[in-house]
Design a protein around this motif. Structure first.
Motif, mmCIF file in Angstrom:
data_model
loop_
_atom_site.group_PDB
_atom_site.id
_atom_site.type_symbol
_atom_site.label_atom_id
_atom_site.label_comp_id
_atom_site.label_asym_id
_atom_site.label_seq_id
_atom_site.Cartn_x
_atom_site.Cartn_y
_atom_site.Cartn_z
ATOM 1 N N ILE A 190 0.823 -1.215 0.000
ATOM 2 C CA ILE A 190 0.000 0.000 0.000
ATOM 3 C C ILE A 190 0.857 1.265 0.000
ATOM 4 N N ASN A 191 1.964 1.267 0.742
ATOM 5 C CA ASN A 191 2.841 2.452 0.748
ATOM 6 C C ASN A 191 3.420 2.707 -0.638
ATOM 7 N N GLU A 192 3.797 1.654 -1.319
ATOM 8 C CA GLU A 192 4.333 1.785 -2.676
ATOM 9 C C GLU A 192 3.259 2.296 -3.640
ATOM 10 N N LEU A 193 2.033 1.775 -3.505
ATOM 11 C CA LEU A 193 0.935 2.239 -4.348
ATOM 12 C C LEU A 193 0.655 3.722 -4.117
ATOM 13 N N LEU A 194 0.682 4.139 -2.858
ATOM 14 C CA LEU A 194 0.442 5.550 -2.537
ATOM 15 C C LEU A 194 1.546 6.441 -3.103
ATOM 16 N N ALA A 195 2.793 6.022 -2.925
ATOM 17 C CA ALA A 195 3.926 6.806 -3.439
ATOM 18 C C ALA A 195 3.873 6.896 -4.963
ATOM 19 N N ASN A 196 3.532 5.780 -5.623
ATOM 20 C CA ASN A 196 3.454 5.775 -7.088
ATOM 21 C C ASN A 196 2.309 6.628 -7.611
ATOM 22 N N SER A 197 1.267 6.793 -6.809
ATOM 23 C CA SER A 197 0.131 7.600 -7.254
ATOM 24 C C SER A 197 0.484 9.080 -7.343
ATOM 25 N N LEU A 198 1.629 9.449 -6.804
ATOM 26 C CA LEU A 198 2.060 10.854 -6.800
ATOM 27 C C LEU A 198 3.080 11.166 -7.887
ATOM 28 N N ASP A 199 3.337 10.194 -8.767
ATOM 29 C CA ASP A 199 4.382 10.365 -9.776
ATOM 30 C C ASP A 199 4.117 11.478 -10.778
ATOM 31 N N SER A 200 2.911 11.601 -11.252
ATOM 32 C CA SER A 200 2.644 12.571 -12.320
ATOM 33 C C SER A 200 1.550 13.557 -11.909
ATOM 34 N N LEU A 201 1.843 14.328 -10.898
ATOM 35 C CA LEU A 201 0.912 15.352 -10.438
ATOM 36 C C LEU A 201 1.037 16.602 -11.307
ATOM 37 N N PRO A 202 -0.052 17.358 -11.423
ATOM 38 C CA PRO A 202 0.074 18.650 -12.101
ATOM 39 C C PRO A 202 0.966 19.586 -11.283
ATOM 40 N N THR A 203 1.348 20.689 -11.856
ATOM 41 C CA THR A 203 2.216 21.650 -11.175
ATOM 42 C C THR A 203 1.565 22.117 -9.877
#
Length: 147
Positions: free
Chosen positions: A110-123
């Motif tokens: 779950i921690n990895e999934l959460l961290a990966n969900s932040l990879d391509s955030l808008p500015t």
């Protein structure tokens, strides 16, 4: 006849004394403008911008996690508290997530999934305090439901 008046006595104040007095009145836990996305700059009030930023970030995280296939042996309905930090330049960093032990056992990555969900955030536009971009940290609750 001698007359004296204290009105004309001038006390010298150093810049350090002024700084120390200013720091005593300075609210360290509040900012003038919260971090925001471009889509959140239309809000009129500070609280509306904050709510928009939090909702947008929650939707982004939820959408990316929903795209992953998660297999569990029991239903999960949990609130995860994710701690973030946003730098003065607008870089978001994942610090930690407080996850229930049942959720962690069912979704060990779950921690990895959460961290990966932040990879391509808008500015992200950083928070502003007294006209300066500042570093902020906050905790965001995210509801995880897996059936």
């Amino acid at each position: 006849m001698f007359v004296s008046c204290n009105y004309f006595d001038v006390k010298k104040t150093t810049s350090d004394a002024i700084l120390n007095e200013e720091l005593k009145t300075f609210n360290w836990s509040d900012v003038d403008d919260y971090p925001s996305f471009a889509s959140c700059n239309d809000g009129v009030s500070k609280e509306e911008k904050k709510r928009c930023f939090q909702n947008t970030l929650t939707v982004i995280i939820s959408n990316k996690i929903q795209k992953d296939t998660i297999v569990v042996s029991q239903n999960i309905d949990d609130t995860i508290y994710i701690k973030f930090q946003i730098s003065e330049t607008g870089k978001l960093s994942f610090i930690e997530a407080k996850v229930d032990s049942v959720t962690l056992r069912e979704i060990p990555n779950i921690n990895e999934l959460l961290a990966n969900s932040l990879d391509s955030l808008p500015t992200i536009y950083p928070a502003i305090k007294r006209g300066q971009q500042v570093k902020t940290a906050f905790t965001l609750p995210v509801i995880i439901r897996v059936n």
